[in-house]
Design an enzyme around this catalytic site. Structure first.
Site, mmCIF file in Angstrom:
data_model
loop_
_atom_site.group_PDB
_atom_site.id
_atom_site.type_symbol
_atom_site.label_atom_id
_atom_site.label_comp_id
_atom_site.label_asym_id
_atom_site.label_seq_id
_atom_site.Cartn_x
_atom_site.Cartn_y
_atom_site.Cartn_z
ATOM 1 N N ASP A 90 -6.866 4.403 -4.476
ATOM 2 C CA ASP A 90 -7.162 4.431 -3.008
ATOM 3 C C ASP A 90 -8.677 5.914 -3.032
ATOM 4 O O ASP A 90 -8.159 6.492 -3.623
ATOM 5 C CB ASP A 90 -6.785 3.701 -1.994
ATOM 6 C CG ASP A 90 -7.143 3.367 -0.767
ATOM 7 O OD1 ASP A 90 -7.771 2.372 -0.907
ATOM 8 O OD2 ASP A 90 -7.169 4.688 0.241
ATOM 9 N N LYS A 131 0.865 -1.118 -0.311
ATOM 10 C CA LYS A 131 -0.112 -0.044 0.176
ATOM 11 C C LYS A 131 0.856 1.408 -0.041
ATOM 12 O O LYS A 131 2.359 1.271 0.284
ATOM 13 C CB LYS A 131 -0.857 0.278 1.125
ATOM 14 C CG LYS A 131 -1.952 0.937 1.379
ATOM 15 C CD LYS A 131 -3.109 0.538 0.447
ATOM 16 C CE LYS A 131 -4.164 1.171 0.017
ATOM 17 N NZ LYS A 131 -5.402 0.014 -0.492
#
Ligand code: NDP
Ligand code: 2IT
Length: 451
Positions: A169, A129
């Site tokens: 995201d 991430k």
């Protein structure tokens, strides 16, 4: 919080000690370790070779400066992150988040969750991430582009279609991915389509990727409702957020006959007794990038806006709740309100939106609860389908891609359901997801030796 097996307690203590000041990361690790007690009781060999300790430690963490020049000619500095958590199953894979709240602990919790989520999809992808504390709100298109280019000037050297594959995201959608991929392509002098997912169709994106997370969560909750002989049809549904995940959750739930009566953004929420008008919502959010209060203003009678400091979207009575905004947006108090109002199912579109207190309340009350790492896995699963199309230089139809997504979500649902039964916790999708995801990663790690 529930208790952790005493053999696993020192592992949590060490994670807390060496990751001081990162409460979201502690929370995510705590939840997984809580589930693993039953696994090590049945298979003690997972305690060997510091396997669980290694799963809790990212393989690599990159933190870097992102200088850029705003429209007034002022130099701005943001911080960039990429946490490459686990590559036992494939290249690091996970989104980039642009939000002022981003810090290393948040990216670490997301990378940790991503590792198990990606394992659950059954696709060959590891977990990672990234993101930045950059706030895109109010920034011009030119500023967004310069920021993305500066970020990629550093990050490009750490990526690769066989190494690390980012996507979107919070705060990162098609526009930002285009600018980041464009800069990557220029710096590397190669058109490496598979290094990014969430791309536009025009340059190698996959059909159904935009819709995938929201659609996937809806498939998951529908499968969960079926285990109790019911469905979305005629149910009142509340979806928090009004971004990518929320909008396509609303679209799919409506197609199943569910009635969406409220959604939100960080400024507050709207309630629409006549059901949310999705076309209006898309125009406000995807085209004009306006605040959610605009929805109530333009919709008129039957719709009203409540500011964030005046109440919680979870005060709105509903049968199904689908939190799709951000972490810890649904508290123990919110859960108690939902339960009092008769909620029967919760499907997490966001990552870790329910606090531990909320999860416990739902489970104690017998509410069906689908944790994010299983329910929202449709986004990353379709990212893996995008990588597959890029690798074979192919492009599938919408129907073909959506059918694969539906099959994958059914598979994730069934594997969580069956794993929970196998480990003596029927109906506990949190345990099912954590254990099924863990076992897949752990088996690969065992075979790869101590690395
Ligand atoms: P978007 O940026 O498209 O939308 C985010 C939405 O959540 C916006 O309505 C935003 O409101 C709201 N929101 C964000 N942060 C906060 C906050 N701190 N407090 C209140 N509201 C907030 O992001 P996505 O829809 O892509 O992501 C939503 C969630 O889903 C995240 O948890 C993400 O990690 C998760 N997720 C996303 C996937 C994807 O494919 N995109 C896949 C799997 C999970 P505002 O505009 O006012 O900030
Ligand atoms: O949290 C997530 O799963 C995402 N933001 C999507 C990740 C991806 O690589 O598609």
């Amino acid at each position: 919080m529930n208790s952790i097996d005493e053999k696993l307690q020192p592992i949590l203590a060490e994670v807390v000690r060496r990751n001081a000041g990162e409460p979201e990361f502690h929370q995510a690790v705590h939840e997984v370790l809580e589930s693993l007690g039953r696994v090590v009781a049945k298979h003690p060999h997972y305690l060997d070779h510091a396997l669980i300790e290694r799963i809790c430690e990212p393989e690599r963490q990159i933190i870097f400066r992102i200088p850029w020049v705003d429209d007034k000619g002022q130099v701005q500095i943001n911080r960039g992150f990429r946490v490459q958590f686990n590559s036992a199953l494939g290249p690091y894979k996970g989104g980039m988040r642009f939000h002022p709240s981003v810090n290393v602990g948040i990216i670490k919790f997301l990378g940790f969750e991503q590792t198990f989520k990606n394992a659950l999809t059954g696709m060959p992808i590891g977990g990672g991430k990234g993101g930045s504390d950059f706030d895109p709100k109010g920034r011009s298109d030119a500023e967004i582009m310069r920021f993305c280019q500066s970020l990629m000037t550093e990050l490009h050297r750490h990526l690769g279609e066989q190494t690390d594959v980012p996507a979107g995201d919070i705060g990162v959608g098609g526009r930002e991915i285009g600018y980041m991929f464009g800069q990557y392509k220029r710096l590397n002098n190669r058109f490496e389509a598979g290094v990014f997912t969430g791309k536009a169709l025009a340059y190698g994106g996959s059909r159904a990727r935009t819709e995938a997370t929201g659609y996937g969560n809806t498939y998951f909750v529908q499968a969960m409702l079926e285990t109790r002989g019911t469905s979305f049809d005629g149910k009142k549904v509340v979806v928090s957020g009004s971004g990518n995940v929320a909008i396509y959750t609303i679209e799919k739930v409506q197609s199943y006959g569910g009635k969406i009566i409220a959604c939100s953004d960080s400024s507050g929420y709207v309630v629409d007794e006549n059901e949310i008008d999705l076309e209006l919502l898309k125009d406000i959010k995807n085209v004009r990038r306006e605040r959610i209060s605009e929805y109530a203003r333009r919709r008129g009678q039957g719709a009203h806006f409540i500011a964030a400091d005046k109440g919680s979207i979870w005060d709105v009575p509903c049968d199904v709740a689908m939190p799709s905004a951000t972490q810890n947006e649904l508290s123990g108090k919110d859960a108690a309100t939902l339960i009092r109002n008769g909620v029967i199912a919760v499907g997490e579109g966001a990552n870790m939106p329910s606090t531990p207190e909320a999860i416990k309340a739902f489970q104690d009350a017998g509410v069906m609860f689908a944790p994010g790492k299983a329910a929202n896995a449709g986004g990353v699963a379709t990212s893996a389908l995008e990588m597959q199309q890029n690798a074979s230089r192919d492009s599938w139809t919408f129907d073909q891609t959506e059918a694969r997504l539906a099959t994958i979500m059914r598979g994730i649902h069934d594997s969580c359901y069956q794993t929970a039964e196998e480990y003596g916790a029927p109906g506990n999708y949190v345990l099912g997801a954590n254990v099924a995801g863990f076992v897949r990663v752990a088996e690969a790690m065992r075979m790869l030796g101590v690395i």
